[in-house]
Design an enzyme around this catalytic site. Structure first.
Site, PDB file in Angstrom:
ATOM      1  N   ASP A 241     -25.151   7.422  16.167  1.00  0.00           N
ATOM      2  CA  ASP A 241     -25.633   6.800  17.391  1.00  0.00           C
ATOM      3  C   ASP A 241     -24.463   6.751  18.377  1.00  0.00           C
ATOM      4  O   ASP A 241     -23.297   6.871  17.990  1.00  0.00           O
ATOM      5  CB  ASP A 241     -26.140   5.391  17.068  1.00  0.00           C
ATOM      6  CG  ASP A 241     -26.458   4.584  18.300  1.00  0.00           C
ATOM      7  OD1 ASP A 241     -27.296   5.024  19.103  1.00  0.00           O
ATOM      8  OD2 ASP A 241     -25.829   3.516  18.478  1.00  0.00           O
TER       9      ASP A 241
ATOM     10  N   ASP B 254     -24.194   4.497  21.857  1.00  0.00           N
ATOM     11  CA  ASP B 254     -23.861   3.215  22.482  1.00  0.00           C
ATOM     12  C   ASP B 254     -23.684   2.116  21.440  1.00  0.00           C
ATOM     13  O   ASP B 254     -24.600   1.822  20.672  1.00  0.00           O
ATOM     14  CB  ASP B 254     -24.950   2.812  23.474  1.00  0.00           C
ATOM     15  CG  ASP B 254     -25.087   3.817  24.608  1.00  0.00           C
ATOM     16  OD1 ASP B 254     -24.100   4.037  25.324  1.00  0.00           O
ATOM     17  OD2 ASP B 254     -26.182   4.391  24.757  1.00  0.00           O
TER      18      ASP B 254
ATOM     19  N   THR C 218     -28.966   9.686  20.226  1.00  0.00           N
ATOM     20  CA  THR C 218     -28.999   8.491  21.064  1.00  0.00           C
ATOM     21  C   THR C 218     -30.313   8.346  21.812  1.00  0.00           C
ATOM     22  O   THR C 218     -30.999   9.337  22.077  1.00  0.00           O
ATOM     23  CB  THR C 218     -27.825   8.529  22.075  1.00  0.00           C
ATOM     24  OG1 THR C 218     -27.887   7.364  22.916  1.00  0.00           O
ATOM     25  CG2 THR C 218     -27.890   9.771  22.957  1.00  0.00           C
TER      26      THR C 218
ATOM     27  N   LYS D  97     -35.991   6.286  19.502  1.00  0.00           N
ATOM     28  CA  LYS D  97     -35.838   5.187  18.547  1.00  0.00           C
ATOM     29  C   LYS D  97     -36.671   3.984  18.980  1.00  0.00           C
ATOM     30  O   LYS D  97     -36.777   3.735  20.173  1.00  0.00           O
ATOM     31  CB  LYS D  97     -34.358   4.787  18.451  1.00  0.00           C
ATOM     32  CG  LYS D  97     -33.427   5.917  18.047  1.00  0.00           C
ATOM     33  CD  LYS D  97     -31.975   5.475  18.113  1.00  0.00           C
ATOM     34  CE  LYS D  97     -31.036   6.625  17.846  1.00  0.00           C
ATOM     35  NZ  LYS D  97     -29.609   6.225  17.913  1.00  0.00           N
TER      36      LYS D  97
ATOM     37  N   ASP E 205     -25.681   0.968  14.950  1.00  0.00           N
ATOM     38  CA  ASP E 205     -25.195  -0.383  15.236  1.00  0.00           C
ATOM     39  C   ASP E 205     -26.313  -1.379  15.489  1.00  0.00           C
ATOM     40  O   ASP E 205     -26.037  -2.564  15.658  1.00  0.00           O
ATOM     41  CB  ASP E 205     -24.274  -0.366  16.463  1.00  0.00           C
ATOM     42  CG  ASP E 205     -25.050  -0.239  17.759  1.00  0.00           C
ATOM     43  OD1 ASP E 205     -24.889  -1.100  18.654  1.00  0.00           O
ATOM     44  OD2 ASP E 205     -25.834   0.725  17.891  1.00  0.00           O
TER      45      ASP E 205
END
Length: 232
Positions: free
Chosen positions: A16, A18, A116, A148, A173
């Site tokens: 990922d 960010d 992402t 996502k 994250d």
């Protein structure tokens, strides 16, 4: 050739962006707070689930509902994108352990992908600082019909790399990102940024990527595959 005791390396490691590769979650929060304030809404912790780990369109729709004003979602989304990109352009910092881990994977010839929910123009801004050379491919928000927490981004990355998702390790994250990777069948290393993540079979939770290395990723890739949510 691998020795009998050496773990099989991952077919790929899918990161990922960010909050995982780069420290941009605070930039996104500030961008959303700025746009929300212009709309007459003040962000609080209650807004976290609708901001972090979400694509721009989701957060724009959420703000539109929160302010109950006749502002087009497309305009809110555009304002969010512009505010975020302006911050990313001047303040991108790799997360602790990221560059070392990317270098270790490169030295071991393990393919690395970037997966992402951010749009392509933000990915390009980040890679100007982080470097394009680390990644065999990038999957941005525009590259799949669903982003996502749907599994599509990770399935697309694995397919393009010619790999089985169960042998690709995802690094995330956020709970939504973990859900996306697990739904695709990938084992996950999770380093929570803003929202806690629970450890479960197939998901290893670390406090920092400084704790991650190729040996850990290899053990995850070699572990028996379990359906998401399965308990031992």
């Amino acid at each position: 050739m691998h020795s009998r005791n050496a773990p099989v390396r991952p077919s790929a490691v899918l990161f990922d962006m960010d909050g995982t590769l780069v420290d941009t979650e605070h930039l996104w929060w500030r961008a959303v707070a700025e746009v929300a304030q212009d709309l007459g809404h003040r962000l609080t912790d209650a807004d976290l689930p609708e901001v972090f780990g979400r694509p721009v369109g989701h957060t724009a729709a959420y703000l539109r509902r929160a302010v109950d004003r006749p502002v087009p979602e497309a305009r809110i989304a555009a304002d969010l994108g512009s505010a975020f990109a302006a911050r990313v352009a001047v303040d991108v910092r790799p997360r602790p352990g990221v560059v070392r881990l990317l270098a270790e994977l490169k030295d071991a010839s393990v393919p690395v992908g970037l997966v992402t929910a951010s749009p392509r123009h933000v990915v390009d801004l980040v890679l100007r600082t982080l470097g394009h050379e680390w990644f065999a491919l990038t999957v941005a928000a525009e590259d799949t019909a669903r982003t996502k927490p749907a599994p599509d981004p990770y399935l697309t990355a694995a397919e393009r790399l010619g790999a089985e998702p169960r042998t690709c390790v995802a690094v995330e994250d956020s709970p939504l990102g973990v859900a996306s990777a697990r739904a695709a069948g990938c084992p996950v290393v999770a380093v929570p940024s803003a929202v806690p993540i629970a450890a479960e079979p197939g998901t290893v939770v670390l406090s920092s990527l400084e704790e991650a290395d190729l040996a850990l990723l290899s053990r995850l890739a070699a572990a028996p595959v379990r359906a998401p949510g399965t308990r031992t």
